[in-house]
Design an enzyme around this catalytic site. Structure first.
Site, short mmCIF file in Angstrom:
data_model
loop_
_atom_site.label_atom_id
_atom_site.label_comp_id
_atom_site.label_asym_id
_atom_site.label_seq_id
_atom_site.Cartn_x
_atom_site.Cartn_y
_atom_site.Cartn_z
N ARG A 166 0.84 -1.22 0.00
CA ARG A 166 0.00 0.00 0.00
C ARG A 166 0.87 1.25 0.00
O ARG A 166 0.65 2.17 -0.78
CB ARG A 166 -0.92 0.01 1.23
CG ARG A 166 -2.12 -0.92 1.13
CD ARG A 166 -3.08 -0.69 2.29
NE ARG A 166 -2.55 -1.21 3.54
CZ ARG A 166 -2.81 -2.42 4.03
NH1 ARG A 166 -3.60 -3.25 3.38
NH2 ARG A 166 -2.29 -2.82 5.18
N CYS A 202 -6.10 -16.93 17.70
CA CYS A 202 -6.94 -16.50 18.84
C CYS A 202 -8.31 -17.17 18.80
O CYS A 202 -8.97 -17.32 19.83
CB CYS A 202 -7.12 -14.98 18.81
SG CYS A 202 -5.59 -14.08 18.46
C1 FAD Z 1 -4.83 -20.37 21.33
C2 FAD Z 1 -4.35 -18.97 21.15
C3 FAD Z 1 -5.17 -17.90 21.48
C4 FAD Z 1 -4.71 -16.61 21.31
N1 FAD Z 1 -5.55 -15.57 21.64
C5 FAD Z 1 -5.11 -14.30 21.48
C6 FAD Z 1 -5.97 -13.21 21.77
O1 FAD Z 1 -7.14 -13.40 22.15
N2 FAD Z 1 -5.49 -11.95 21.60
C7 FAD Z 1 -4.21 -11.71 21.15
O2 FAD Z 1 -3.83 -10.54 21.00
N3 FAD Z 1 -3.38 -12.73 20.84
C8 FAD Z 1 -3.78 -14.02 21.00
N4 FAD Z 1 -2.97 -15.05 20.66
C9 FAD Z 1 -1.61 -14.77 20.18
C10 FAD Z 1 -1.58 -14.52 18.68
O3 FAD Z 1 -2.17 -15.58 18.00
C11 FAD Z 1 -0.13 -14.36 18.26
O4 FAD Z 1 0.40 -13.28 18.99
C12 FAD Z 1 0.00 -14.09 16.76
O5 FAD Z 1 -0.42 -15.20 16.03
C13 FAD Z 1 1.46 -13.79 16.45
O6 FAD Z 1 1.58 -13.62 15.09
P1 FAD Z 1 3.01 -13.80 14.38
O7 FAD Z 1 2.79 -13.50 12.95
O8 FAD Z 1 4.03 -13.04 15.12
O9 FAD Z 1 3.41 -15.32 14.63
P2 FAD Z 1 2.71 -16.67 14.17
O10 FAD Z 1 1.24 -16.51 14.08
O11 FAD Z 1 3.24 -17.73 15.08
O12 FAD Z 1 3.27 -16.90 12.71
C14 FAD Z 1 4.64 -17.16 12.49
C15 FAD Z 1 4.78 -17.89 11.17
O13 FAD Z 1 6.17 -18.07 10.94
C16 FAD Z 1 6.38 -19.37 10.40
N5 FAD Z 1 7.77 -19.74 10.71
C17 FAD Z 1 8.34 -19.91 11.93
N6 FAD Z 1 9.66 -20.20 11.80
C18 FAD Z 1 9.91 -20.21 10.48
C19 FAD Z 1 11.08 -20.42 9.73
N7 FAD Z 1 12.27 -20.67 10.28
N8 FAD Z 1 11.00 -20.36 8.38
C20 FAD Z 1 9.81 -20.08 7.76
N9 FAD Z 1 8.66 -19.87 8.44
C21 FAD Z 1 8.72 -19.92 9.78
C22 FAD Z 1 5.34 -20.23 11.10
O14 FAD Z 1 5.04 -21.38 10.33
C23 FAD Z 1 4.15 -19.27 11.19
O15 FAD Z 1 3.28 -19.40 10.08
C24 FAD Z 1 -3.40 -16.37 20.81
C25 FAD Z 1 -2.58 -17.44 20.46
C26 FAD Z 1 -3.05 -18.73 20.63
C27 FAD Z 1 -2.14 -19.87 20.25
#
Ligand code: FAD
Length: 456
Positions: free
Chosen positions: A24, A49
């Site tokens: 964007r 979540c």
């Molecule tokens: C059950 C549950 C409930 C939740 N509820 C809430 C809520 O209500 N409110 C809230 O704010 N947060 C909540 N969270 C937290 C929220 O889901 C996470 O903070 C969010 O998903 C983080 O996003 P991210 O992109 O940083 O990481 P992720 O969603 O973990 O994504 C990281 C990605 O990187 C990929 N990856 C990792 N290592 C490598 C590598 N070496 N090479 C290539 N790919 C890689 C993984 O496959 C994944 O797809 C919850 C989490 C869970 C598990």
């Protein structure tokens, strides 16, 4: 003009927020970007979540949790690659290497690899393999596995949940609503980010919903028969069970950066600035990062989707020449527990008493009880608020809420005051809304603030 090559590692909340915002901003500024996103899995842009609510039966399918599909990302011009695990980063030659031996050169690198659940040695077989009916709740695949286990379980099966943070509580709700017996084990108290007097209210709701709750329980191991876990042992107790959910928190997924020269904090998290910048040509956002606490300026690890989306967006903007920043966290969080005839909303923002004292604040903190609506309305429910302020500056420092319908989102008014550096008097006297179905004439959050203000 040659396009700048952006490589993003991780295709969920943080990574895809960065990718789309970069597109964007680049369009607005007439810049050309070539964006490649590498993910080791096969899922993108889904709401982890929502998984507990899928497990509970509120959400029909895992697909409903996907905000944007891989095809939609690709149609937007993003080169999204699945099953591409990045195993190494060379910051000198500016390239990443995947497990399959591919290399991708970059001009700017974004690390958005999230976190992985903590799985202690006692939760694995002697060979280090997972047990069939034991696991964490972290990814869409985990959610699908838990649905299968729930569906295969006998009526009256017993689920032990190890950990009583927000994921533990949400999974306890799901298991109870599925009709299972539930035990929650925690080595400290329920939701330890709450003050003890607020945590106790959550504990009471769990017990009133017929969950067994064991505090100060350190798990020591399993009973195993024919390769299946049939019981859990902890310091001072044990019980037979059919399924074990591990809800012990997460650690940043940054192992592949070891030796790359990219600086990591004590827990292995990346340490981005408010633009998401880490070091030359390297950016990061999401659960692989720690955050700066707005009230104290120190760095803490608080992996949450709300932070991942915001910092991811800021990273994307900056990659394309923008200036968005995500200026620290207040540790604002919300959840609910709704099962067995109980319903409570739980929310917090700001510092805990322990954190405030560690930061040398001289504080006054009080719990105030009231009702979610005017007391004469048929749907009035109890609500308790904990409010803390600094005795010297009168600055608001922390608020926690436990109560019935409508209690939880009250935290956002408190968070807005904290964000603006406001005082407990600001919270007590700001112009909030009132009508009987929503609050008392003196809104209970403001009563709670006023009581603390009067004590300062
Ligand atoms: C059950 C549950 C409930 C939740 N509820 C809430 C809520 O209500 N409110 C809230 O704010 N947060 C909540 N969270 C937290 C929220 O889901 C996470 O903070 C969010 O998903 C983080 O996003 P991210 O992109 O940083 O990481 P992720 O969603 O973990 O994504 C990281 C990605 O990187 C990929 N990856 C990792 N290592 C490598 C590598 N070496 N090479 C290539 N790919 C890689 C993984 O496959 C994944 O797809 C919850 C989490 C869970 C598990």
């Amino acid at each position: 003009m040659t396009a700048e090559r952006i490589v993003i590692v991780g295709a969920d909340a943080a990574g895809m927020s960065a990718a789309h915002q970069a597109l964007r901003t680049a369009e607005d500024r007439g810049r050309e970007l070539e964006i490649t996103v590498l993910d080791r899995g096969r899922h993108t842009s889904y709401s982890a979540c929502g998984i507990p609510y899928w497990m509970a039966g509120d959400v029909d399918s895992g697909e409903d949790l996907v905000a944007r599909t891989a095809d939609e990302h690709r149609a937007a011009g993003i080169n999204l690659r699945f099953e591409a695990e990045v195993t190494g980063v060379d910051v000198v030659d500016r390239r990443v290497t995947t497990a399959a031996g591919e290399t991708h050169e970059y001009d700017q690198l974004v690390v958005a690899t999230g976190a992985h659940p903590i799985v202690p040695a006692w939760a694995l077989t002697a060979d280090g393999a997972p047990y069939d009916r034991v696991g964490a709740v972290h990814t869409l695949d985990d959610g699908a596995a838990w649905l299968e286990r729930f569906e295969a379980a006998e009526p009256g099966a017993h689920v032990v949940i190890v950990g009583a943070g927000y994921v533990g509580i949400e999974v306890a709700e799901a298991a109870l609503r599925r009709g299972f017996g539930v035990t929650v084990l925690t080595r400290s108290r329920v939701m330890s980010s709450l003050e003890p007097e607020m945590s106790e209210r959550v504990a009471l709701a769990l017990c009133d919903a017929d969950a067994e709750l064991v505090l100060d329980a350190e798990v020591t191991g399993f009973d195993v028969e024919d390769g299946q876990v049939v019981g859990v042992h902890w310091t001072g107790g044990s019980r037979p069970c059919d399924l074990v959910v591990l809800a012990l928190g997460v650690l940043p997924s940054t192992g592949f950066l070891t030796g790359s020269g990219i600086p990591l904090g004590p827990k292995g998290a990346l340490m981005p600035d408010p633009r998401g910048h880490v070091t030359e040509r390297v950016w990061a956002a999401g659960d692989c990062c720690d955050s700066v606490r707005r009230l104290t300026g120190d760095r803490v690890y608080r992996p949450l989707g709300t932070h991942a989306n915001k910092l991811g967006r800021a990273v994307g903007d900056n990659l394309a020449g923008g200036r968005l920043t995500f200026d620290g966290i207040l540790e604002t969080a919300i959840t609910r527990f709704a099962a067995g005839g109980q319903y409570i909303e739980i929310a917090r923002t700001g510092l805990s008493l322990e954190d405030a004292e560690a930061a040398a604040f001289d504080v006054v903190a009080l719990v105030t009880e009231g009702t979610t609506t005017s007391g004469y309305m048929p749907d009035a429910e109890p609500i308790a608020l904990w409010v803390m302020a600094d005795r010297v500056t009168r600055r608001l420092l922390g608020v926690q809420v436990v109560g019935g319908h409508g209690a939880g989102k009250r935290i956002d008014a408190a968070a807005a005051v904290l964000w603006a550096g406001g005082s407990v008097d600001d919270l007590a006297w700001m112009d909030l809304s009132y009508a009987p179905p929503f609050s008392t004439a003196w809104e209970v959050l403001q009563v709670a603030a006023r009581r603390v203000a009067e004590r300062l």
